[in-house]
Design a protein around this motif. Structure first.
Motif: not given
Length: 228
Positions: A201-207, A213-217
């Motif tokens: 699937t090409t739906a984004p998943v959190p990693v 300083g990382v907030l979201s990926a």
């Protein structure tokens, strides 16, 4: 010899006669009395029909509680944005996130920043190469190699909405993408994940991306990783 005396008129009779004369007009009608104004007459004043009513000042509304972020250090701002919750109502959802449309800013009202915040966003290509075919014992294994597509600063808030031009690039055959929102120093390639789960699937998943300083990926997989 006697002198004739003038008739004596009592003063009360003379006053009555004068009042009778003064009470008559030339036409024989009684003169209209002029009413004596009284202070109570002011209370009965009525404005003319159609005259505008006096304008009333609107009641001031209490400003929403917000957080001053202008003087925060990178560490303070990172901690604040990590704890900033979303209005979605879902448990521990964040007010600043990454998804398929890019950076989205939807914080709850009482702790939103008073001004816009600057956030860095980096996109990476993820090239996959199969190193081991799947068998009855284990699944297929892959190698990952990252290439920086670009990194730029973007302004989010204080109003809700999607930040323009922040959507991740589309995946292609054997090539996915990783997008990271962060503050502070730019990330090294070693901080990126090397244990990605390949899905059809090409739906984004959190990693998870290492870095203070990382907030979201998020990771967007190639559409058919098994064919790589």
């Amino acid at each position: 010899m006697h002198r004739a005396r003038a008739p004596f008129v009592r003063p009360a009779t003379l006053v009555a006669a004068l009042l009778a004369v003064s009470g008559c007009s030339g036409g024989g009608e009684p003169a209209a009395r002029v009413p004596t104004p009284t202070p109570s007459g002011l209370a009965h004043y009525t404005p003319a029909t159609g005259s505008p009513a006096p304008a009333t000042s609107p009641q001031p509304t209490a400003p929403k509680e917000c957080v001053q972020t202008a003087g925060m250090s990178v560490e303070q701002l990172t901690g604040y944005l990590k704890e900033l919750r979303s209005t979605s109502g879902n448990y521990q959802t964040k007010g600043l996130t990454l998804d398929s449309s890019g950076l989205n800013f939807t914080p709850e009202d009482i702790k939103r920043p008073c001004e816009a915040v600057s956030v860095k966003l980096a996109h990476y290509w993820v090239d996959l190469k199969k190193t081991h075919e799947a068998n009855v014992v284990s699944g297929a294994r892959y190698e990952y190699s990252y290439t920086l597509i670009g990194a730029a600063s973007h302004t989010a808030g204080p109003q809700d909405g999607r930040v323009p031009d922040t959507a991740p690039p589309g995946a292609s055959a054997c090539r996915g993408t990783v997008s990271v929102a962060y503050l502070g120093q730019d990330l090294s390639l070693q901080a990126l994940p090397y244990d990605l789960k390949l899905v059809d699937t090409t739906a984004p998943v959190p990693v998870k991306v290492n870095g203070d300083g990382v907030l979201s990926a998020i990771y967007v997989s190639p559409p058919h990783p098994d064919s790589c």
